[in-house]
Scaffold this motif. Sequence first.
Motif, PDB file in Angstrom:
ATOM      1  N   GLU A  70      36.048  45.309  40.838  1.00 46.87           N
ATOM      2  CA  GLU A  70      36.770  46.428  40.228  1.00 46.87           C
ATOM      3  C   GLU A  70      38.274  46.183  40.257  1.00 46.87           C
ATOM      4  OE1 GLU A  70      36.825  50.560  38.663  1.00 46.87           O
ATOM      5  OE2 GLU A  70      35.611  48.741  38.545  1.00 46.87           O
ATOM      6  N   ALA A  71      38.774  45.644  41.378  1.00 47.89           N
ATOM      7  CA  ALA A  71      40.200  45.333  41.473  1.00 47.89           C
ATOM      8  C   ALA A  71      40.600  44.321  40.407  1.00 47.89           C
ATOM      9  CB  ALA A  71      40.533  44.797  42.864  1.00 47.89           C
ATOM     10  N   HIS A  72      39.754  43.325  40.207  1.00 48.89           N
ATOM     11  CA  HIS A  72      40.045  42.309  39.181  1.00 48.89           C
ATOM     12  C   HIS A  72      39.999  42.917  37.783  1.00 48.89           C
ATOM     13  CE1 HIS A  72      40.201  38.600  37.019  1.00 48.89           C
ATOM     14  NE2 HIS A  72      38.965  38.726  36.553  1.00 48.89           N
ATOM     15  N   ARG A  73      39.040  43.776  37.535  1.00 47.05           N
ATOM     16  CA  ARG A  73      38.873  44.383  36.213  1.00 47.05           C
ATOM     17  C   ARG A  73      40.065  45.260  35.844  1.00 47.05           C
ATOM     18  NH1 ARG A  73      37.176  48.976  33.862  1.00 47.05           N
ATOM     19  NH2 ARG A  73      36.831  50.049  35.854  1.00 47.05           N
ATOM     20  N   ASP A  80      49.046  42.361  40.889  1.00 48.63           N
ATOM     21  CA  ASP A  80      48.472  43.705  40.869  1.00 48.63           C
ATOM     22  C   ASP A  80      47.091  43.700  41.532  1.00 48.63           C
ATOM     23  OD1 ASP A  80      48.237  46.434  40.239  1.00 48.63           O
ATOM     24  OD2 ASP A  80      47.259  45.997  38.336  1.00 48.63           O
ATOM     25  N   GLU A  81      46.317  42.651  41.284  1.00 49.22           N
ATOM     26  CA  GLU A  81      44.998  42.538  41.909  1.00 49.22           C
ATOM     27  C   GLU A  81      45.130  42.451  43.429  1.00 49.22           C
ATOM     28  OE1 GLU A  81      40.997  39.695  41.863  1.00 49.22           O
ATOM     29  OE2 GLU A  81      42.678  39.254  40.527  1.00 49.22           O
ATOM     30  N   LEU A  82      46.088  41.671  43.903  1.00 49.17           N
ATOM     31  CA  LEU A  82      46.308  41.568  45.346  1.00 49.17           C
ATOM     32  C   LEU A  82      46.675  42.912  45.956  1.00 49.17           C
ATOM     33  CD1 LEU A  82      48.260  38.229  45.947  1.00 49.17           C
ATOM     34  CD2 LEU A  82      45.842  38.704  46.308  1.00 49.17           C
ATOM     35  N   ALA A  83      47.514  43.671  45.273  1.00 50.07           N
ATOM     36  CA  ALA A  83      47.904  44.986  45.779  1.00 50.07           C
ATOM     37  C   ALA A  83      46.694  45.908  45.881  1.00 50.07           C
ATOM     38  CB  ALA A  83      48.976  45.597  44.877  1.00 50.07           C
TER      39      ALA A  83
END
Length: 211
Positions: A70-73, A80-83
């Motif tokens: 979900e974070a990647h999507r 932003d994904e890391l955050a």
Amino acid sequence: MEDSNTREKILKGAAGLFMKYGVRSISMDDIARHLSVSKKTLYQHFADKEDIVTLVFRELLEENQREMEEAHRLAVNAIDELARLSTCMKKNVEEMNTSLLFDLQKYYPKAWAVWQDFKQRCVYESIKRNVDQGIAEGNYRPEVNAEIVSIMRMALVEITFDDKTFPLDKFKFAEVQMQIFDHFVYGVVTEQGKKLYEKCREFKPAEIINR
């Protein structure tokens, strides 16, 4: 109560106990008492405690995988994904007993094998993909070796569970995890990526998830 509902109730109740108290210290008696069921009921649905432990951790890791996907999507870039992952990780480790992984490694080989498979199949691939993406975006340093830093990142995650390295009477588990996460990020970002990451960190957790 239907068998499937009973089974899920047992797994959910056991997961709560394991996360709070660790695995080794919780017995079948403790699970039965916590759920107000008989031990006979437990053994009608599961072969033994290791069976419960293995299934609980498989479900927990599947939930972690969904969070990562979900974070990647939702992410607009690698930073932003890391955050987003940082927000999920902080929530998860605050609810976790630090003895979990080492209990699995020493006493529950089937559950440990599930973690090792998840680490190699999901965590490694997620980190490596993120690093490759960040390099392509100019947010991570081009000389970074994605394979090396991905393996290093996984090793550092496991180290945080070692009470000999980070004694609980001296270090807060969640703080150790977040310090090591930040160390990883600052080790790979460019100046552009650093500014972007620090901007992302200004958001509150709900804002990161919902923005």
